[in-house]
Scaffold this motif. Structure first.
Motif, PDB file in Angstrom:
ATOM      1  N   ALA A   1       0.817  -1.221   0.000  1.00  0.00           N
ATOM      2  CA  ALA A   1       0.000   0.000   0.000  1.00  0.00           C
ATOM      3  C   ALA A   1       0.845   1.263   0.000  1.00  0.00           C
ATOM      4  O   ALA A   1       0.605   2.185  -0.789  1.00  0.00           O
ATOM      5  N   ASN A   2       1.841   1.322   0.865  1.00  0.00           N
ATOM      6  CA  ASN A   2       2.667   2.529   0.954  1.00  0.00           C
ATOM      7  C   ASN A   2       4.159   2.207   1.102  1.00  0.00           C
ATOM      8  O   ASN A   2       4.935   3.016   1.603  1.00  0.00           O
ATOM      9  N   TYR A   3       4.545   1.015   0.688  1.00  0.00           N
ATOM     10  CA  TYR A   3       5.962   0.670   0.718  1.00  0.00           C
ATOM     11  C   TYR A   3       6.262  -0.438  -0.294  1.00  0.00           C
ATOM     12  O   TYR A   3       5.360  -1.128  -0.788  1.00  0.00           O
ATOM     13  N   ILE A   4       7.560  -0.561  -0.580  1.00  0.00           N
ATOM     14  CA  ILE A   4       8.040  -1.635  -1.449  1.00  0.00           C
ATOM     15  C   ILE A   4       8.807  -2.622  -0.584  1.00  0.00           C
ATOM     16  O   ILE A   4       9.697  -2.238   0.190  1.00  0.00           O
ATOM     17  N   SER A   5       8.457  -3.901  -0.688  1.00  0.00           N
ATOM     18  CA  SER A   5       9.175  -4.957   0.007  1.00  0.00           C
ATOM     19  C   SER A   5      10.101  -5.641  -0.996  1.00  0.00           C
ATOM     20  O   SER A   5       9.647  -6.129  -2.027  1.00  0.00           O
ATOM     21  N   LEU A   6      11.390  -5.643  -0.680  1.00  0.00           N
ATOM     22  CA  LEU A   6      12.377  -6.204  -1.603  1.00  0.00           C
ATOM     23  C   LEU A   6      13.154  -7.334  -0.938  1.00  0.00           C
ATOM     24  O   LEU A   6      13.519  -7.244   0.241  1.00  0.00           O
ATOM     25  N   THR A   7      13.400  -8.368  -1.709  1.00  0.00           N
ATOM     26  CA  THR A   7      14.218  -9.486  -1.253  1.00  0.00           C
ATOM     27  C   THR A   7      15.282  -9.759  -2.301  1.00  0.00           C
ATOM     28  O   THR A   7      14.967  -9.863  -3.493  1.00  0.00           O
ATOM     29  N   ALA A   8      16.529  -9.853  -1.866  1.00  0.00           N
ATOM     30  CA  ALA A   8      17.642 -10.158  -2.763  1.00  0.00           C
ATOM     31  C   ALA A   8      18.284 -11.471  -2.324  1.00  0.00           C
ATOM     32  O   ALA A   8      18.576 -11.654  -1.139  1.00  0.00           O
TER      33      ALA A   8
END
Length: 200
Positions: free
Chosen positions: A128-135
């Motif tokens: 909704a108001n953020y980006i979740s990133l996984t590397a």
């Protein structure tokens, strides 16, 4: 049973109850002389009866760093802004990381995320108001990935609203966290920052 026998039984019962009462009092008195555990138990009980016990969670120590740096601190509606993510892993070999980037979706549209490290694959999820990133590092790559002010990731957003907007790296959102995982399965809790962008 005559009246006299009844009085005797009543008298004996009184003696037994009195002995129990005195014995209990002596036991409690001796127990209160103990200056360690029992006093603590009383104090805890007293605090619990008068007010709620407050338990303060100790925050995990910071290890490493994620920082977000914009290509420019000012932009115009319709233009794109690239944010570079730099990392420091505290001399640890990193095999994966998670990152939470908060922003105002009314002011910016998320475009994409690209890795600066060819041996790390990026997965991004727009919330909704953020980006979740996984590397995740390629498991076939055995070279060390120690970050020291290393460019690890680029994020591109498009400005859609005039005003000031903040981009924040945050440590937690629900069950998701920002962290780094080492080759020894150690989870690092990095220090984080935020930046403000002016849109004209």
């Amino acid at each position: 049973m005559n009246i006299t026998e009844g009085k005797k039984i009543y008298f004996y019962l009184l003696i037994i109850f009195f002995a129990i009462f005195v014995g209990s009092g002596l036991f409690l008195a001796l127990a209160n002389k103990d200056g360690t555990g029992n006093q603590q138990a009383v104090a805890t009980s007293t605090a619990g009866s008068g007010q709620q016990d407050i338990i303060l969670a100790t925050p995990a120590p910071k290890q490493g760093l994620f920082s977000i740096l914009p290509s420019s601190n000012t932009t115009s509606v319709g233009d794109q802004v690239t944010f570079n993510i730099k990392a420091d892993s505290n001399n640890k070999n990193i095999v994966g990381y998670d990152l939470l980037v908060f922003y105002d979706p009314l002011s910016f549209n998320f475009i994409n995320a690209t890795s600066d490290l060819p041996n790390f694959k990026i997965y991004n999820y727009a919330k909704a108001n953020y980006i979740s990133l996984t590397a995740i590092k390629n498991p076939q790559d055995k070279t060390a990935s120690t970050f020291f002010n290393t460019d690890v990731l680029n994020l591109t957003f498009k400005a859609v609203k005039v005003g000031q907007s903040t981009f924040s790296l945050k440590s937690k959102a629900g069950s998701e966290t920002t962290d780094m995982t080492t080759d020894k399965s150690e989870v690092l809790n990095p220090a984080l920052n935020n930046v403000t962008i002016s849109v004209k």
